[in-house]
Design an enzyme around this catalytic site. Structure first.
Site, short mmCIF file in Angstrom:
data_model
loop_
_atom_site.label_atom_id
_atom_site.label_comp_id
_atom_site.label_asym_id
_atom_site.label_seq_id
_atom_site.Cartn_x
_atom_site.Cartn_y
_atom_site.Cartn_z
CG ASP A 1 20.27 39.42 35.80
OD1 ASP A 1 20.47 39.68 34.61
OD2 ASP A 1 20.01 40.29 36.66
CD GLU B 1 21.04 44.70 32.44
OE1 GLU B 1 19.82 44.94 32.49
OE2 GLU B 1 21.69 44.30 33.43
CD GLU B 2 22.96 43.24 36.52
OE1 GLU B 2 22.20 44.10 37.01
OE2 GLU B 2 22.63 42.06 36.33
CG ASP C 1 18.26 40.50 31.43
OD1 ASP C 1 18.56 39.58 32.21
OD2 ASP C 1 18.78 41.64 31.50
CG HIS D 1 19.80 41.66 40.86
ND1 HIS D 1 19.87 43.02 40.64
CD2 HIS D 1 20.07 41.09 39.66
CE1 HIS D 1 20.17 43.26 39.38
NE2 HIS D 1 20.29 42.10 38.76
#
Ligand SMILES: [Zn+2]
Length: 349
Positions: A191, A225-226, A246, A326
């Site tokens: 990711d 993005e995160e 994504d 994650h």
């Protein structure tokens, strides 16, 4: 069934591994952005620039330009910053992006000082030794106060750590631990580096086959993005559609898996654009691309970042299934190929 150009999977995996091994926590993603910029040199037909915010944006002139398109994937990852230098010389961290501390417990890390030096260390519980703390090792809550970085340097107090060049605000990147076995790719930060690699592989495959996109297309490689606002900006004003690429979230109750690409029809930000979703389903059926349709319960995307910023565009989200997102993630080459095919089908139609 229509045919899509052949994908160079070695290229895709080589660039993915290079990206994974390039530390790029949000806020310090420039190394990965520069790697994308270098890769794109191979495609002189793209006109490219870095935005002031630090994203990398490339435009490919299409056969038509009446509904200009965008594709986005992000090169930034989860990470941390030094919040405090503790009296024992170790580091208290603040998280960048949404993850639980237990997912990085015991992980190796690199600290980037403001002077450009790097130091190594590992992320541990403050009461890490089972021989000293007994059952507390199991019981202690994994939170900002109970996690610390043990530096691989001689220091037992805050002054010695400062002498090493470390300051509050220094970035910390987690070791990705990339491994490829039986077509699986196991690593942190798939990711969203997996999707950056898929977009580049799609551009290469189309170019090798002598094809051009149906519409002028802006490829946006995002660096924020995160934390929720990566692709809020960086597109031309006349953008009509944005395909966000994504990872898909795999787990109990999910349809997504590591061997398919997924069309996400709803996540925490609500439903995506139904019309564009229908187009993408039609293309997947037409080209026999292995895909799933899914809903992600705790997930936001850079497509929604553009919507929240006021973007008047149709937004959809596709991506490869990534297990344990994650966390210590894993996907399979099949999902990467399916995602790359879907990107190509969209670009060509
Ligand atoms: Zn992502």
């Amino acid at each position: 069934m229509s045919e899509l150009p052949a994908i160079d999977s070695n290229y895709l995996l080589d660039i993915l591994v290079d990206l994974l091994n390039t530390p790029s926590p949000t806020g310090k993603a420039d190394a990965a952005i520069n790697l994308v910029e270098n890769a794109v040199q191979e495609f002189p037909f793209l006109s490219s620039k870095q935005t002031r915010k630090g994203a990398f944006v490339s435009t490919w002139e299409g056969l038509a330009n009446d509904t200009p398109r965008g594709l986005t994937a992000h090169a930034d990852t989860l990470g941390a910053m030094v919040k405090e230098i503790k009296t024992n010389g170790r580091l208290k961290l603040t998280r960048i992006g949404g993850f639980a501390w237990n997912t990085v417990e015991g992980e190796g890390c690199t600290i980037f000082t403001s002077q450009g030096e790097t130091l190594r260390g590992s992320i541990l519980l403050t009461k890490a030794s089972g021989h000293v703390h007994g059952s507390k090792v199991n019981e202690l809550k994994r939170d900002d106060d109970n996690m610390e970085v043990r530096l691989d340097a001689r220091t037992i107090d805050a002054d010695q750590t400062r002498e090493l060049g470390i300051q509050v605000g220094d970035f910390v990147a987690f070791d990705p631990r990339v491994e490829m076995v039986n077509g699986f790719i196991r690593s942190r930060h798939l990711d969203d580096k997996a999707c950056v690699a898929c977009i580049l592989a799609a551009i290469k495959a189309l170019d090798t086959a002598g094809k051009k996109p149906a519409q002028t297309t802006t490829f946006h490689f995002s660096n924020y993005e995160e934390v929720g606002h990566g692709a809020a900006t960086g597109f031309p004003d006349d953008l009509a559609e944005l395909l966000t690429v994504d990872m898909a979230a795999i787990g109990e109750g999910q349809t997504s898996d590591e061997f398919h690409a997924t069309l996400c029809v709803k996540d925490s930000g609500g439903p995506y654009h139904h019309g564009l979703n229908q187009e993408l389903r039609k293309l997947a059926d037409q080209y026999q691309i292995p895909y799933k349709v899914d809903i992600y319960p705790y997930y936001g995307s850079d497509g929604e970042a553009l919507w929240r910023a006021g973007g008047d565009v149709a937004v959809a989200l596709i991506g490869p299934g990534v297990d344990a997102s994650h966390n210590y993630e894993r996907t399979h080459t099949d999902a990467l190929i399916a995602t790359t095919q879907w990107i190509m089908a969209y670009l060509l139609n």
